[in-house]
Scaffold this motif. Structure first.
Motif, short mmCIF file in Angstrom:
data_model
loop_
_atom_site.label_atom_id
_atom_site.label_comp_id
_atom_site.label_asym_id
_atom_site.label_seq_id
_atom_site.Cartn_x
_atom_site.Cartn_y
_atom_site.Cartn_z
N UNK A 68 -31.81 60.80 95.01
CA UNK A 68 -32.32 59.56 94.42
C UNK A 68 -32.22 59.63 92.90
N UNK A 69 -32.59 60.75 92.32
CA UNK A 69 -32.51 60.91 90.86
C UNK A 69 -31.06 60.86 90.37
N UNK A 70 -30.14 61.49 91.12
CA UNK A 70 -28.72 61.44 90.73
C UNK A 70 -28.21 60.00 90.75
N UNK A 71 -28.60 59.26 91.77
CA UNK A 71 -28.18 57.86 91.87
C UNK A 71 -28.75 57.05 90.72
N UNK A 72 -30.03 57.22 90.44
CA UNK A 72 -30.68 56.52 89.33
C UNK A 72 -30.02 56.89 88.01
N UNK A 73 -29.75 58.17 87.82
CA UNK A 73 -29.11 58.66 86.60
C UNK A 73 -27.75 58.00 86.40
N UNK A 74 -26.94 57.96 87.45
CA UNK A 74 -25.60 57.36 87.36
C UNK A 74 -25.70 55.87 87.08
N UNK A 78 -24.26 54.10 83.72
CA UNK A 78 -23.29 53.00 83.81
C UNK A 78 -23.77 51.78 83.04
N UNK A 79 -25.04 51.44 83.19
CA UNK A 79 -25.61 50.29 82.48
C UNK A 79 -25.60 50.52 80.97
N UNK A 90 -31.39 52.69 76.74
CA UNK A 90 -31.94 53.43 77.87
C UNK A 90 -33.07 52.63 78.51
N UNK A 91 -33.94 52.06 77.69
CA UNK A 91 -35.06 51.30 78.23
C UNK A 91 -34.58 50.09 79.01
N UNK A 92 -33.59 49.36 78.50
CA UNK A 92 -33.06 48.21 79.23
C UNK A 92 -32.46 48.65 80.57
N UNK A 93 -31.72 49.75 80.56
CA UNK A 93 -31.13 50.25 81.80
C UNK A 93 -32.22 50.70 82.76
N UNK A 94 -33.27 51.32 82.25
CA UNK A 94 -34.39 51.77 83.08
C UNK A 94 -35.09 50.58 83.73
N UNK A 179 -39.12 41.45 79.84
CA UNK A 179 -39.16 42.88 79.48
C UNK A 179 -37.96 43.26 78.63
N UNK A 180 -36.79 42.75 78.98
CA UNK A 180 -35.58 43.05 78.20
C UNK A 180 -35.72 42.48 76.79
N UNK A 181 -36.28 41.29 76.67
CA UNK A 181 -36.46 40.68 75.34
C UNK A 181 -37.34 41.55 74.46
N UNK A 182 -38.31 42.24 75.05
CA UNK A 182 -39.18 43.13 74.29
C UNK A 182 -38.45 44.35 73.73
#
Length: 186
Positions: A68-74, A78-79, A90-94, A179-182
């Motif tokens: 799950x972490x590898x998938x989230x990391x990838x 990518x984002x 990083x925050x937007x991708x998260x 959230x993205x706007x922030x």
């Protein structure tokens, strides 16, 4: 001679199938119903075959969590690669990977992720992953405002897990947009 003895030995394929079946059981029935026998049955292998790859349920859940972490990391990498603005990338991708706009409710392995609360090994794995990401992206995502957005993201994820049947769904696209706007520099 059983079918298992006639089948070509492909340990990597069997291991991946076991992880996929375990993930599906989590989604369909929850962590309490994730048993070694249930996963073995779903994957079409013997219990001993599963235990050859994963010595215990704990090892299986640890491997599933690592996957799950590898998938989230990838997904996050990518984002971030597609994001033209470094600040807050990083925050937007998260946010986008955790509070998915295309899902109505928790992510597929939410039950496993929730067990980070009670399982010290999974909590440690999550903490190490998260801290490594924060160190790696400190220059672009170290501002306290971005930390608040990540905390809010975690809160939405937790609210999804705790939601009762019949509760009105959150307007995910609007929430993600806010959230993205922030994360944008003012």
């Amino acid at each position: 001679m059983s079918l298992a003895n006639q089948r070509k030995k492909e340990p990597d394929v069997v291991r991946q199938k076991l992880l996929e079946c375990a993930a599906q059981i989590l989604v369909d029935r929850g962590l309490a119903n994730l048993t070694v026998q249930a996963v073995a049955d779903a994957a079409g292998v013997t219990k001993g075959g599963l235990l050859h790859h994963f010595a215990s349920k704990q090892k299986l859940t640890a491997a599933l969590f690592a996957e799950q972490l590898r998938t989230l990391d990838a997904e996050i990498d990518e984002a971030m690669a597609k994001d033209p603005v470094a600040y807050g990338s990083f925050t937007r991708a998260y946010v986008r990977s955790t509070v998915r706009g295309d899902l109505n409710g928790p992510c597929p392995c939410a039950a496993l992720s929730m067990s980070t609360v009670t399982d010290p090994d999974l909590r440690r794995a999550w903490g190490q992953w998260y801290k490594a990401r924060l160190v790696r992206h400190h220059d672009t995502d170290g501002d306290p405002e971005l930390q608040l957005v990540r905390y809010a993201t975690d809160g939405v994820w937790l609210a999804d897990l705790l939601a009762q049947d019949g509760e009105p769904p959150i307007d995910r696209p609007a929430l993600i947009h806010q959230m993205i706007e922030l994360t944008r520099k003012r």
